[in-house]
Design an enzyme around this catalytic site. Structure first.
Site, PDB file in Angstrom:
ATOM      1  N   LEU A 198      37.601  41.594  42.988  1.00  0.00           N
ATOM      2  CA  LEU A 198      38.455  40.813  43.954  1.00  0.00           C
ATOM      3  C   LEU A 198      39.593  40.094  43.081  1.00  0.00           C
ATOM      4  O   LEU A 198      39.303  39.482  41.921  1.00  0.00           O
ATOM      5  CB  LEU A 198      37.843  39.438  44.530  1.00  0.00           C
ATOM      6  CG  LEU A 198      36.886  39.715  45.521  1.00  0.00           C
ATOM      7  CD1 LEU A 198      35.946  38.517  46.123  1.00  0.00           C
ATOM      8  CD2 LEU A 198      37.466  40.386  47.108  1.00  0.00           C
ATOM      9  N   HIS A 199      40.857  40.318  43.391  1.00  0.00           N
ATOM     10  CA  HIS A 199      42.002  39.766  42.575  1.00  0.00           C
ATOM     11  C   HIS A 199      43.048  39.214  43.362  1.00  0.00           C
ATOM     12  O   HIS A 199      44.054  38.637  42.859  1.00  0.00           O
ATOM     13  CB  HIS A 199      42.254  40.505  41.301  1.00  0.00           C
ATOM     14  CG  HIS A 199      43.194  41.659  41.644  1.00  0.00           C
ATOM     15  ND1 HIS A 199      42.497  42.864  42.284  1.00  0.00           N
ATOM     16  CD2 HIS A 199      44.488  41.746  41.534  1.00  0.00           C
ATOM     17  CE1 HIS A 199      43.365  43.665  42.436  1.00  0.00           C
ATOM     18  NE2 HIS A 199      44.689  43.270  42.109  1.00  0.00           N
TER      19      HIS A 199
END
Ligand code: UD1
Length: 379
Positions: A209-210
């Site tokens: 996740l970013h």
């Protein structure tokens, strides 16, 4: 002989530029020279986000590093533009080849075009139509100043045609990220923690996740991680934590017990993890392409994708950004109801060779009658 700038700035650029350099070198060995200058903008600078990829993928040391580092969108973009403009003023090139959709892509393409340098965009024509993502702005702006489009899919070709781009500027070559994956498949290797965590093929899930929308808000990130932890039952969730995500994670009170947080992984280790995973949960775009080629189920925590063939042809499902939507998708996964998928057209490991073949035609040595004042014969 015309000079080509190859621009790379952030992690997802490196696997796209690597096979292009390899194909250029191969062509040079067979006697056709295609001079290039590798320009690293410095958008990503940690070893884990940059140097490790250069080492593993055999990318040569950049000829120039603009060293811009992090900042707000405007700070980063303007720093890259200033640095690249300075470079072009010192020594101009004839073609600026950018890849993907990061800030470095957009900043260098604008700078080049304003300096009279032609622009080639590898992965041109992708559209998510989600204007809240900086990458969508980068894609649209880059394509507005691009001369030659190297595309990964028929959808991208269609997007470009709809925007009025003529067929003679569109080259449907395939996917350089997949070139890198296929040529490294035999080199993939387990990360150092594989045994310590007791990981077994098909028995764990990989999470990345970013995206700002997913990771910048504390409450939302907590709800998402809880939903993923619950939905994955007792399976281990291996979570390489991106530097942006780490900042918010520090303030989280409750990391699910089945999570294993690890550093961002180098290329060979990360894709080994993906290849042997039961599934991948991600908000990346590139990973949805890699999971499609490896036939691994992929749950994308976004509401849109610029890579629709990963959904229509591949193994990807758009789950969305609402934590409540995670559980039903994971229930389907655990019930063994995931689509098998197949591989999109021309994702065959030869995209870079096709690109370099086009570049070779464009960059033929100038003759007395065709050379412009810069020595370029680019159409
Ligand atoms: C960028 C790209 C995104 C891509 C992602 C892959 C843009 C707009 N976004 O997002 O499309 O999917 O790279 O990682 O170009 N940081 C470090 N070390 C580094 C790099 C960054 O610690 O080597 C930290 C910095 O605190 C920085 C933050 O990570 O502020 C975000 O980095 P940035 O380059 O702004 O964007 P990404 O989120 O990495």
């Amino acid at each position: 002989m015309p000079l080509i700038d190859l621009i790379a700035g952030a992690r997802p650029n490196f696997m796209k530029i690597a096979p292009i350099i390899r194909a250029i070198r191969k062509m040079q060995q067979s006697g056709t020279s295609l001079p290039y200058r590798l320009v690293h903008t410095g958008q990503h600078y940690d070893a884990r986000m940059s140097a490790d990829f250069f080492a593993q993928l055999g990318i040569p040391e950049p000829d120039v590093n603009l060293g811009v580092g992090s900042g707000t969108q405007a700070e980063q973009t303007s720093a890259i533009m200033l640095g690249y403009e300075r470079l072009l003023l010192e020594q101009c090139s004839d073609l600026c080849l950018v890849v993907g959709d990061v800030n470095s892509t957009m900043a260098c393409s604008i700078t080049a075009r304003k300096m009279g340098v032609k622009v080639a965009h590898v992965e041109g024509g992708l559209r998510s139509n989600d204007w809240e993502m900086p990458e969508e702005i980068n894609r649209v702006v880059t394509d507005a100043v691009t001369n030659y489009f190297f595309t990964t899919s028929e959808t991208a070709n269609e997007n470009l045609r709809r925007a009025g781009v003529g067929e003679e500027r569109i080259f449907f070559v395939g996917n350089t990220m997949i070139d890198t994956l296929l040529s490294n498949m035999d080199r993939l290797r387990p990360p150092s923690f594989w045994d310590d965590l007791g990981l077994k093929p098909q028995e764990y899930v990989v999470l990345t996740l970013h995206r700002p929308r997913n990771v910048d808000g504390l409450k939302n990130l907590q709800a998402m991680l809880t939903a993923i932890g619950d939905g994955c039952r007792n399976r281990t969730v291996v979570f390489p934590v991106h530097p942006r995500t780490r900042k918010t994670m520090r303030a989280l009170s409750d990391i699910p017990g089945n999570f294993e947080l690890v550093e961002p992984q180098p290329y060979l280790e990360f894709n080994y993890l993906v290849k042997h995973a039961m599934a991948v949960i991600t908000d990346s775009g590139g990973i949805t392409e890699e999971t499609t080629v490896m036939g691994v189920p992929c749950l994308t925590l976004r509401d849109s994708t610029e890579r629709p063939e990963t959904v229509t042809v591949g193994t990807n499902v758009l789950v969305g950004t609402d934590p409540a939507r995670v559980r039903p998708s994971l229930d389907r996964l655990f019930a063994g109801e995931w689509q098998k998928g197949s591989i999109p057209d021309k994702w065959d490991g030869k995209a870079a060779e096709r690109i370099v073949e086009v570049l070779r035609k464009f960059c033929r040595p100038p003759s007395a009658t065709t050379a412009s004042s810069t020595g370029s014969v680019l159409p």
